[in-house]
Design a protein around this motif. Structure first.
Motif, PDB file in Angstrom:
ATOM      1  N   VAL A  19     -78.173  -7.135 -37.071  1.00 40.08           N
ATOM      2  CA  VAL A  19     -78.945  -5.907 -36.865  1.00 40.08           C
ATOM      3  C   VAL A  19     -78.120  -4.716 -37.340  1.00 40.08           C
ATOM      4  O   VAL A  19     -76.920  -4.823 -37.578  1.00 40.08           O
ATOM      5  CB  VAL A  19     -79.295  -5.699 -35.376  1.00 40.08           C
ATOM      6  N   ASP A  20     -78.770  -3.571 -37.482  1.00 41.10           N
ATOM      7  CA  ASP A  20     -78.071  -2.302 -37.624  1.00 41.10           C
ATOM      8  C   ASP A  20     -77.994  -1.689 -36.238  1.00 41.10           C
ATOM      9  O   ASP A  20     -78.904  -1.869 -35.412  1.00 41.10           O
ATOM     10  CB  ASP A  20     -78.810  -1.354 -38.571  1.00 41.10           C
ATOM     11  N   LYS A  53     -82.264  -4.760 -39.636  1.00 39.99           N
ATOM     12  CA  LYS A  53     -81.351  -4.453 -40.727  1.00 39.99           C
ATOM     13  C   LYS A  53     -82.076  -3.656 -41.810  1.00 39.99           C
ATOM     14  O   LYS A  53     -83.182  -4.004 -42.214  1.00 39.99           O
ATOM     15  CB  LYS A  53     -80.812  -5.766 -41.306  1.00 39.99           C
ATOM     16  N   GLY A  54     -81.473  -2.534 -42.221  1.00 44.30           N
ATOM     17  CA  GLY A  54     -82.033  -1.715 -43.295  1.00 44.30           C
ATOM     18  C   GLY A  54     -83.123  -0.753 -42.873  1.00 44.30           C
ATOM     19  O   GLY A  54     -83.776  -0.161 -43.722  1.00 44.30           O
ATOM     20  N   PHE A  68     -68.426  -4.171 -35.282  1.00 47.89           N
ATOM     21  CA  PHE A  68     -69.683  -4.709 -35.815  1.00 47.89           C
ATOM     22  C   PHE A  68     -70.108  -3.997 -37.089  1.00 47.89           C
ATOM     23  O   PHE A  68     -71.234  -4.138 -37.527  1.00 47.89           O
ATOM     24  CB  PHE A  68     -70.791  -4.594 -34.767  1.00 47.89           C
ATOM     25  N   GLY A  69     -69.227  -3.199 -37.665  1.00 48.03           N
ATOM     26  CA  GLY A  69     -69.566  -2.416 -38.841  1.00 48.03           C
ATOM     27  C   GLY A  69     -69.972  -1.015 -38.426  1.00 48.03           C
ATOM     28  O   GLY A  69     -69.694  -0.582 -37.305  1.00 48.03           O
ATOM     29  N   PRO A  70     -70.657  -0.295 -39.323  1.00 47.70           N
ATOM     30  CA  PRO A  70     -71.005   1.091 -39.005  1.00 47.70           C
ATOM     31  C   PRO A  70     -72.045   1.194 -37.894  1.00 47.70           C
ATOM     32  O   PRO A  70     -72.941   0.356 -37.796  1.00 47.70           O
ATOM     33  CB  PRO A  70     -71.566   1.632 -40.324  1.00 47.70           C
ATOM     34  N   ILE A  71     -71.878   2.209 -37.072  1.00 50.08           N
ATOM     35  CA  ILE A  71     -72.886   2.570 -36.080  1.00 50.08           C
ATOM     36  C   ILE A  71     -73.372   3.962 -36.468  1.00 50.08           C
ATOM     37  O   ILE A  71     -72.579   4.900 -36.562  1.00 50.08           O
ATOM     38  CB  ILE A  71     -72.317   2.560 -34.652  1.00 50.08           C
ATOM     39  N   PHE A  72     -74.661   4.073 -36.725  1.00 51.63           N
ATOM     40  CA  PHE A  72     -75.238   5.310 -37.234  1.00 51.63           C
ATOM     41  C   PHE A  72     -75.564   6.273 -36.090  1.00 51.63           C
ATOM     42  O   PHE A  72     -75.923   5.845 -34.993  1.00 51.63           O
ATOM     43  CB  PHE A  72     -76.504   4.991 -38.039  1.00 51.63           C
ATOM     44  N   ARG A 115     -85.865  -3.483 -31.982  1.00 48.23           N
ATOM     45  CA  ARG A 115     -86.475  -4.098 -33.168  1.00 48.23           C
ATOM     46  C   ARG A 115     -87.981  -4.212 -32.971  1.00 48.23           C
ATOM     47  O   ARG A 115     -88.457  -4.670 -31.933  1.00 48.23           O
ATOM     48  CB  ARG A 115     -85.865  -5.471 -33.418  1.00 48.23           C
ATOM     49  N   GLY A 116     -88.703  -3.755 -33.957  1.00 51.56           N
ATOM     50  CA  GLY A 116     -90.163  -3.788 -33.896  1.00 51.56           C
ATOM     51  C   GLY A 116     -90.748  -2.519 -33.306  1.00 51.56           C
ATOM     52  O   GLY A 116     -91.954  -2.315 -33.360  1.00 51.56           O
TER      53      GLY A 116
END
Length: 121
Positions: A19-20, A53-54, A68-72, A115-116
């Motif tokens: 996920v993002d 994602k995206g 977990f990578g970038p957190i916006f 999500r959703g």
């Protein structure tokens, strides 16, 4: 800017899969608009929100590092954050605390799977 999640919080985030992540502090990602406390500078509640994602809305125009990578997040929110943040599970109330080296930023960081859902922007 960086956030480090403790093991218990990290395990909850891992369960979301690919996920993002968004640091949503004014309920932009919600089904209904929640009123925001103007005295808190536009902060209603610190939340880490999972989105597909995206699909991070463009209004989240900055990011911080995490395991977990970038957190916006919304760039203007940088004022309320610290360069180094971390989480820790409160053993008494089982809440996720958001901390900086100098202070407790929030006694109850929420983890939300959106999500959703449809963002209100």
């Amino acid at each position: 800017m960086k956030i480090k999640f403790d093991e218990l919080t990290a395990n909850k985030i891992k369960d979301w899969g690919d996920v993002d992540l968004v640091f949503d502090f004014d309920h932009t990602l919600s089904e209904t608009r929640t009123s925001v406390d103007a005295c808190a500078g536009g902060i209603s509640r610190y939340r880490i929100v999972a989105v597909n994602k995206g699909t991070v809305p463009e209004i989240f125009d900055a990011s911080m590092d995490s395991q977990f990578g970038p957190i916006f997040y919304k760039k203007y929110g940088s004022y309320f954050f610290h360069e180094e943040m971390s989480t820790e599970m409160d053993p008494t109330y089982h809440l996720i605390q958001l901390k900086s080296p100098a202070e407790l930023l929030s006694p109850n960081l929420l983890l939300v799977d959106f999500r959703g859902g449809k963002a209100i922007v």
